[in-house]
Design an enzyme around this catalytic site. Sequence first.
Site, short mmCIF file in Angstrom:
data_model
loop_
_atom_site.label_atom_id
_atom_site.label_comp_id
_atom_site.label_asym_id
_atom_site.label_seq_id
_atom_site.Cartn_x
_atom_site.Cartn_y
_atom_site.Cartn_z
N ARG A 253 0.84 -1.30 0.10
CA ARG A 253 -0.14 0.02 -0.28
C ARG A 253 0.92 1.03 0.08
O ARG A 253 2.46 1.68 0.78
CB ARG A 253 -0.60 -0.14 1.39
CG ARG A 253 -1.98 -1.09 0.93
CD ARG A 253 -3.23 -1.20 0.43
NE ARG A 253 -4.44 -1.36 0.38
CZ ARG A 253 -4.09 -2.78 -0.64
NH1 ARG A 253 -3.49 -3.32 -1.42
NH2 ARG A 253 -6.04 -3.90 -0.58
N GLU A 281 -3.58 6.72 -4.44
CA GLU A 281 -4.08 5.62 -5.19
C GLU A 281 -3.28 6.15 -6.91
O GLU A 281 -2.13 5.55 -7.32
CB GLU A 281 -5.24 4.69 -5.27
CG GLU A 281 -5.44 3.46 -6.02
CD GLU A 281 -5.00 2.60 -5.70
OE1 GLU A 281 -4.53 1.59 -6.60
OE2 GLU A 281 -3.73 2.18 -4.16
N HIS A 300 -1.34 -0.29 -9.86
CA HIS A 300 -1.63 -1.29 -9.45
C HIS A 300 -2.38 -2.94 -9.53
O HIS A 300 -4.06 -3.06 -9.51
CB HIS A 300 -2.95 -0.52 -8.45
CG HIS A 300 -3.28 -1.88 -7.01
ND1 HIS A 300 -4.25 -0.92 -6.18
CD2 HIS A 300 -3.42 -2.73 -6.74
CE1 HIS A 300 -4.17 -1.89 -4.79
NE2 HIS A 300 -3.24 -2.70 -5.54
#
Length: 342
Positions: A253, A281, A300
């Site tokens: 993360r 993100e 991601h």
Amino acid sequence: MHPTPDPRPSVLLAMGPDIYERLFAQRHRDRLTALARTDPTLVAHDLADPGPRVAAALAGADVLLTCWGATPLTPPVLAAAPRLKAVVHAAGSVKHHITDACWDRGLAVSSAAGANALPVAEYTLATILLANKRVPHSAHVYREVRGDHDWRAELDGAGNYHRTVGIVGASRIGRRVIELLRPFDLRVLLYDPFVGAEEAARMGVEAVALDELCARADVVSVHAPQLPATRHMIGARQLALMRTGSTLINTARGSLIDEAALLDEVVPGRLHAVLDVTDPELPPADSPFYELPNVLLTPHVAGSLGNELHRMTDHALDELERYARGLPFAEPVRPTDLDRSA
């Protein structure tokens, strides 16, 4: 004569829009309907405000089969599911939708986190090998020079022979990365406060403190969970300890890395980075991470995608079959696990 009751559990699919179509191939749908009493055309996207069909299915469900985008199972949702006994999650973390009320209710919970760990570990293995070989760097230089170049001088010292890899976190993914690294001539260090020297030795790695790992490793790969205690665990001190030319990989993360401190190291080119996750993100459009030649930034994608989703589906259906046969889950999730996992 009364008909024989159908012994199969009643299952309701609960996940975000369009997930079911990507998760379930026809063979999965056939297996699901053989294992359970379910309507494969009914996928609940909102259990908190269901329509009549979903409300009726929820009231009769023994098991919820969930994936990304599942509704949090709050007390009102659980009150509408009086027969519910288990949740099978066809993805990784259950923290989004499994609430304290689920544990209070005594629900059995399973997760496909192990199945989702494999593609992340594969991505990590690939980027470790490429980083030590300096492939991202040489590809950038090749695009720039577009002609003859002294590659032996440029890549002096590159390679994977007897390099040192530091794994931060003996999570499912961290342990899988360690397994995948075994065939290679690499030294592997591990930092995990819950893993002692003896267990590390059984895994074939050396347990060290985080600062020592950062100072000794050619590649540092982060696999710790996102918890209050792990925020910015890789900060300015740890980054400064990393040797010039070494690489930081983050597939966990974004919040685990102090990205302001990381920019201080990668903008001048002292360190390299492979970032599949960032904080936020989606980096802002003017983030240097997009442009830096020593940063490989991916959106991601290390986790399950494409046909890798079917591995998680197979796992979930295996767990559902175990439940239908009265067996315990192979990959249960317990409330005590969540303090140390993603």
